[in-house]
Design a protein around this motif. Structure first.
Motif, PDB file in Angstrom:
ATOM      1  N   ARG A   1       0.815  -1.223   0.000  1.00 57.77           N
ATOM      2  CA  ARG A   1       0.000   0.000   0.000  1.00 57.77           C
ATOM      3  C   ARG A   1       0.845   1.267   0.000  1.00 57.77           C
ATOM      4  N   ARG A   2       2.142   1.105  -0.098  1.00 54.54           N
ATOM      5  CA  ARG A   2       3.036   2.255  -0.008  1.00 54.54           C
ATOM      6  C   ARG A   2       3.674   2.572  -1.353  1.00 54.54           C
ATOM      7  N   THR A   3       3.962   3.853  -1.547  1.00 56.87           N
ATOM      8  CA  THR A   3       4.640   4.310  -2.754  1.00 56.87           C
ATOM      9  C   THR A   3       6.054   4.727  -2.378  1.00 56.87           C
ATOM     10  N   TYR A   4       7.016   4.074  -3.001  1.00 54.99           N
ATOM     11  CA  TYR A   4       8.429   4.320  -2.727  1.00 54.99           C
ATOM     12  C   TYR A   4       9.104   4.966  -3.935  1.00 54.99           C
ATOM     13  N   PRO A   5      10.083   5.845  -3.711  1.00 48.96           N
ATOM     14  CA  PRO A   5      10.901   6.311  -4.836  1.00 48.96           C
ATOM     15  C   PRO A   5      11.662   5.131  -5.444  1.00 48.96           C
ATOM     16  N   ALA A   6      11.795   5.114  -6.746  1.00 49.97           N
ATOM     17  CA  ALA A   6      12.454   4.000  -7.434  1.00 49.97           C
ATOM     18  C   ALA A   6      13.878   3.797  -6.935  1.00 49.97           C
ATOM     19  N   LYS A   7      14.593   4.874  -6.703  1.00 51.79           N
ATOM     20  CA  LYS A   7      15.983   4.756  -6.246  1.00 51.79           C
ATOM     21  C   LYS A   7      16.064   4.121  -4.855  1.00 51.79           C
ATOM     22  N   GLN A   8      15.092   4.406  -3.978  1.00 53.95           N
ATOM     23  CA  GLN A   8      15.085   3.804  -2.649  1.00 53.95           C
ATOM     24  C   GLN A   8      14.872   2.288  -2.756  1.00 53.95           C
ATOM     25  N   VAL A   9      13.944   1.878  -3.607  1.00 56.26           N
ATOM     26  CA  VAL A   9      13.690   0.453  -3.816  1.00 56.26           C
ATOM     27  C   VAL A   9      14.949  -0.224  -4.346  1.00 56.26           C
ATOM     28  N   GLY A  10      15.583   0.399  -5.334  1.00 52.92           N
ATOM     29  CA  GLY A  10      16.802  -0.165  -5.897  1.00 52.92           C
ATOM     30  C   GLY A  10      17.901  -0.321  -4.874  1.00 52.92           C
ATOM     31  N   GLN A  11      18.040   0.665  -4.011  1.00 53.33           N
ATOM     32  CA  GLN A  11      19.081   0.602  -2.988  1.00 53.33           C
ATOM     33  C   GLN A  11      18.810  -0.534  -2.004  1.00 53.33           C
ATOM     34  N   VAL A  12      17.559  -0.712  -1.618  1.00 57.94           N
ATOM     35  CA  VAL A  12      17.228  -1.752  -0.643  1.00 57.94           C
ATOM     36  C   VAL A  12      17.399  -3.144  -1.241  1.00 57.94           C
ATOM     37  N   ILE A  13      16.909  -3.364  -2.457  1.00 59.04           N
ATOM     38  CA  ILE A  13      16.946  -4.723  -3.010  1.00 59.04           C
ATOM     39  C   ILE A  13      18.314  -5.126  -3.545  1.00 59.04           C
ATOM     40  N   THR A  14      19.136  -4.134  -3.963  1.00 57.60           N
ATOM     41  CA  THR A  14      20.457  -4.480  -4.504  1.00 57.60           C
ATOM     42  C   THR A  14      21.590  -4.253  -3.504  1.00 57.60           C
ATOM     43  N   ARG A  15      21.328  -3.481  -2.467  1.00 61.37           N
ATOM     44  CA  ARG A  15      22.337  -3.096  -1.477  1.00 61.37           C
ATOM     45  C   ARG A  15      23.493  -2.332  -2.123  1.00 61.37           C
ATOM     46  N   GLN A  16      23.161  -1.569  -3.161  1.00 63.14           N
ATOM     47  CA  GLN A  16      24.159  -0.756  -3.848  1.00 63.14           C
ATOM     48  C   GLN A  16      23.859   0.719  -3.623  1.00 63.14           C
ATOM     49  N   ASP A  17      24.844   1.538  -3.875  1.00 62.81           N
ATOM     50  CA  ASP A  17      24.668   2.977  -3.785  1.00 62.81           C
ATOM     51  C   ASP A  17      23.726   3.445  -4.890  1.00 62.81           C
ATOM     52  N   ARG A  18      22.903   4.432  -4.601  1.00 65.78           N
ATOM     53  CA  ARG A  18      21.921   4.928  -5.565  1.00 65.78           C
ATOM     54  C   ARG A  18      22.559   5.511  -6.822  1.00 65.78           C
ATOM     55  N   ARG A  19      23.793   5.929  -6.716  1.00 66.31           N
ATOM     56  CA  ARG A  19      24.470   6.506  -7.884  1.00 66.31           C
ATOM     57  C   ARG A  19      24.904   5.443  -8.888  1.00 66.31           C
ATOM     58  N   ASP A  20      24.855   4.162  -8.485  1.00 65.89           N
ATOM     59  CA  ASP A  20      25.338   3.082  -9.340  1.00 65.89           C
ATOM     60  C   ASP A  20      24.316   2.601 -10.366  1.00 65.89           C
ATOM     61  N   PHE A  21      23.056   2.982 -10.228  1.00 59.26           N
ATOM     62  CA  PHE A  21      22.021   2.514 -11.144  1.00 59.26           C
ATOM     63  C   PHE A  21      21.043   3.641 -11.444  1.00 59.26           C
ATOM     64  N   SER A  22      20.268   3.449 -12.490  1.00 57.93           N
ATOM     65  CA  SER A  22      19.271   4.464 -12.853  1.00 57.93           C
ATOM     66  C   SER A  22      17.895   4.035 -12.357  1.00 57.93           C
ATOM     67  N   ALA A  23      17.017   4.985 -12.228  1.00 57.38           N
ATOM     68  CA  ALA A  23      15.640   4.685 -11.838  1.00 57.38           C
ATOM     69  C   ALA A  23      14.969   3.834 -12.906  1.00 57.38           C
ATOM     70  N   GLY A  24      15.339   4.038 -14.152  1.00 53.32           N
ATOM     71  CA  GLY A  24      14.769   3.257 -15.250  1.00 53.32           C
ATOM     72  C   GLY A  24      15.055   1.773 -15.123  1.00 53.32           C
ATOM     73  N   GLU A  25      16.257   1.425 -14.667  1.00 53.52           N
ATOM     74  CA  GLU A  25      16.599   0.015 -14.471  1.00 53.52           C
ATOM     75  C   GLU A  25      15.705  -0.616 -13.406  1.00 53.52           C
ATOM     76  N   VAL A  26      15.477   0.125 -12.334  1.00 54.33           N
ATOM     77  CA  VAL A  26      14.632  -0.385 -11.245  1.00 54.33           C
ATOM     78  C   VAL A  26      13.185  -0.497 -11.721  1.00 54.33           C
ATOM     79  N   LEU A  27      12.699   0.526 -12.419  1.00 52.14           N
ATOM     80  CA  LEU A  27      11.319   0.494 -12.908  1.00 52.14           C
ATOM     81  C   LEU A  27      11.103  -0.677 -13.856  1.00 52.14           C
ATOM     82  N   ARG A  28      12.054  -0.925 -14.721  1.00 55.21           N
ATOM     83  CA  ARG A  28      11.940  -2.039 -15.672  1.00 55.21           C
ATOM     84  C   ARG A  28      11.851  -3.369 -14.921  1.00 55.21           C
ATOM     85  N   ALA A  29      12.710  -3.555 -13.913  1.00 56.77           N
ATOM     86  CA  ALA A  29      12.711  -4.803 -13.148  1.00 56.77           C
ATOM     87  C   ALA A  29      11.417  -4.952 -12.342  1.00 56.77           C
TER      88      ALA A  29
END
Length: 103
Positions: A38-66
């Motif tokens: 029921r929550r809306t998260y920024p794409a970069k926050q989701v990417g950081q949590v699921i990959t455990r990588q720094d937000r600068r290492d990936f784009s929001a588009g990569e997370v949205l696609r996945a």
């Protein structure tokens, strides 16, 4: 499902993402976002949590696609509003008086 984010392959599942995001407080959404539960998260926050990588290492588009491939609802950037026509001072005064001026 195998996804590539920041040139690294990840085996992600919908239940795994739900489990990873459980208990994570969403940050303020400014751009692209993912709805998880029921929550809306920024794409970069989701990417950081699921990959455990720094937000600068990936784009929001990569997370949205996945996340889209996993079945989550994703939202892109809001569309820019259609620019309104700027009236000249004469046109604005005429409009206030109720007299249309054509240019």
């Amino acid at each position: 499902m195998r996804c590539v984010i920041a040139r690294f392959p990840f085996d992600l599942t919908k239940s795994g993402v739900l489990e990873s995001m459980k208990g994570i407080k969403p940050e303020q959404v400014v751009g692209e976002s993912v709805i998880i539960g029921r929550r809306t998260y920024p794409a970069k926050q989701v990417g950081q949590v699921i990959t455990r990588q720094d937000r600068r290492d990936f784009s929001a588009g990569e997370v949205l696609r996945a996340m889209t491939q996993l079945g989550f609802t994703c939202r892109g950037l809001p569309r820019a509003a259609v620019p309104t026509r700027v009236l000249s001072p004469l046109q604005q005064a005429s409009a206030m008086l109720g007299i249309p001026v054509t240019v």
